[in-house]
Design an enzyme around this catalytic site. Structure first.
Site, PDB file in Angstrom:
ATOM      1  N   SER A  16       0.835  -1.195   0.000  1.00 23.68           N
ATOM      2  CA  SER A  16       0.000   0.000   0.000  1.00 23.68           C
ATOM      3  C   SER A  16       0.876   1.253   0.000  1.00 23.68           C
ATOM      4  CB  SER A  16      -0.968  -0.045   1.190  1.00 23.68           C
ATOM      5  OG  SER A  16      -2.081   0.763   0.960  1.00 23.68           O
ATOM      6  N   ASP A  75      -7.571  -5.758  -6.941  1.00 24.51           N
ATOM      7  CA  ASP A  75      -7.344  -4.774  -5.891  1.00 24.51           C
ATOM      8  C   ASP A  75      -8.282  -3.588  -6.115  1.00 24.51           C
ATOM      9  OD1 ASP A  75      -6.390  -2.951  -4.049  1.00 24.51           O
ATOM     10  OD2 ASP A  75      -4.298  -3.071  -4.688  1.00 24.51           O
ATOM     11  N   HIS A 126      -6.747  -6.470  -2.265  1.00 22.72           N
ATOM     12  CA  HIS A 126      -5.660  -5.599  -1.802  1.00 22.72           C
ATOM     13  C   HIS A 126      -4.862  -6.200  -0.651  1.00 22.72           C
ATOM     14  CE1 HIS A 126      -3.463  -1.941  -0.905  1.00 22.72           C
ATOM     15  NE2 HIS A 126      -3.865  -2.024   0.356  1.00 22.72           N
TER      16      HIS A 126
END
Length: 446
Positions: free
Chosen positions: A256, A351, A385
């Site tokens: 991230s 994602d 994700h």
């Protein structure tokens, strides 16, 4: 009571070790109806978080229909449950490695399905299990199909930190993290960058034979003016100075927002030899990046008007970032072509937080144009994700602390779980390959 014995093996080349514990016997109910029914966890009721267990039930009637349940409480006190219906074979046995769930939280043969499908009763909950010293405790139970009474149960203690691994909080200069050091040594060094503080991945990597510093990108309530690369360079130097570090350079694992920090370390800071980039951005996302008191990358901005609402009440923020390839945004791109270290790019194609696959493809194309071959890439078509160490609960959606709304993370649960198993092995292989240690054989005293 004494702790069960620990068997410790160190390999000569990689200084990686494996552990096995003896385990406690599963608990059984003692009424007359179910006295012969057992629920067993193999090879042991105690294991590491990233190790699978085989769930077996014996003593049922031939072809009896029962429900298996799992239950766990996270560090914030939220209870998570899962269930699946199974039919015993002719011998009155059920083996989750072999038998298919007929209904419930999942359908089909899925040995660890009860774990990955753990879910809270309320929406948008992430299972918080981030403190290494507290094991992930899961209660497994088998129930009568009609009345629901418990026939047998057993508790699985899934440890994040193995015996002999040292956990030391670190507050030095601008570093506020936790250092995990395996026994003996030397070992390769890895910096684990999380958006917020989590010890889970770092401690599990330390169990595999790495010295790992878990470091959050944001501490407490973040100041959202800029990021300073100097703080993370300080962490790299701290790792290099640890006495048990045997690798010439430091590895970085990131996901991230931490992913673009990791890219920047590889591009600007000496000694970063191997970077694992997971589901992030190829530019300095949201915040400008400073190094040695000057701005080196501008910020790639986020547009709340491009956030997509869904019926679940959670939002998709994947398309809210500005286009990093537009001329006015190119100053935000991390110049990874400058890096001499190795990259492992990892993108989930489903994602919903970042357009990770597009960012990865852009970086691969850019490195190829510069004649670089210091990278490998892997993508997972139906993963979301939150790619984490395997066998934790799958997170469909949760509150995003920085955007201030619940968001969808994406992914098909079963495919996502399989991606986590594959990636976890690949990460270890990548770091062992590119963070070469002293070849001197190291033997354990245990």
């Amino acid at each position: 009571s004494q702790s069960p014995p620990c068997i410790l093996q160190l390999s000569r080349k990689t200084s990686c070790y494996n552990r096995s514990w003896g385990g406690s016997k599963p608990r059984r109910t003692h009424n007359s109806m179910s006295a012969q029914i057992s629920l067993t966890l193999l090879p042991s009721a105690r294991c590491l978080f990233d190790e699978p267990v085989q769930v077996k039930v014996a003593g049922l009637r031939s072809n009896q229909l029962v429900t298996l349940r799992a239950r766990s409480t996270d560090e914030r006190g939220v209870v998570f449950n899962s269930s699946a219906s199974y039919r015993a074979d002719g011998s009155g046995e059920i083996d989750l490695n072999r038998d298919a769930s007929l209904s419930g939280s999942y359908v089909g043969v899925e040995p660890m399905g009860l774990l990955r499908s753990l879910k809270a009763d309320t929406s948008h909950k992430y299972f918080y299990k981030d403190k290494a010293l507290e094991p992930f405790m899961v209660n497994f139970s088998v129930h009568e199909e009609e009345e629901g009474g418990i026939l047998a149960e057993a508790t699985n203690e899934r440890r994040l930190i193995g015996d002999g691994v040292m956990r030391v909080p670190v507050e030095v200069g601008n570093i506020q993290g936790v250092l995990f050091t395996p026994p003996e040594g030397p070992f390769p060094a890895v910096l684990d960058l999380g958006t917020l503080m989590s010890e889970k991945r770092a401690s599990l990597l330390a169990n595999k034979g790495f010295i790992v510093l878990a470091l959050p990108i944001f501490i407490g309530k973040p100041k959202l003016e800029r990021m300073n690369l100097d703080d993370f360079e300080e962490a790299v130097k701290f790792l290099q100075n640890q006495p048990k570090v045997g690798s010439k350079g430091v590895g970085v694992i990131s996901q991230s927002k931490g992913a673009d920090i990791a890219l920047s370390l590889a591009a600007f800071v000496p000694g970063v030899e191997a970077v694992v980039w997971i589901n992030g951005c190829s530019a300095s996302a949201v915040l400008p990046l400073y190094y040695k008191n000057r701005q080196i990358l501008s910020a790639l901005k986020f547009d709340m008007n491009k956030v997509i609402s869904t019926q679940s009440g959670a939002f998709i923020i994947k398309y809210a970032m500005h286009d990093s390839l537009k001329e006015e945004n190119k100053a935000s791109l991390v110049p990874i072509e400058r890096a001499s270290g190795q990259f492992l790019f990892v993108a989930s194609e489903d994602d919903f937080n970042w357009d990770s696959k597009a960012y990865m493809d852009e970086m691969v194309d850019r490195l190829k144009r510069h004649g670089k071959e210091n990278f490998e890439s892997v993508s997972y078509p139906e993963a979301g994700h939150y790619l984490e160490p395997p066998f934790g609960p799958y997170c469909h959606s949760s509150f995003h602390g920085f955007v201030g709304i619940p968001v969808l993370w994406g992914g098909e649960p079963r495919a996502h779980a399989a991606a986590e198993v594959h990636l976890w092995s690949k990460i270890q292989e990548f770091f062992r390959t590119h963070l070469d240690c002293d070849k001197t054989e190291t033997k354990s005293k245990l």
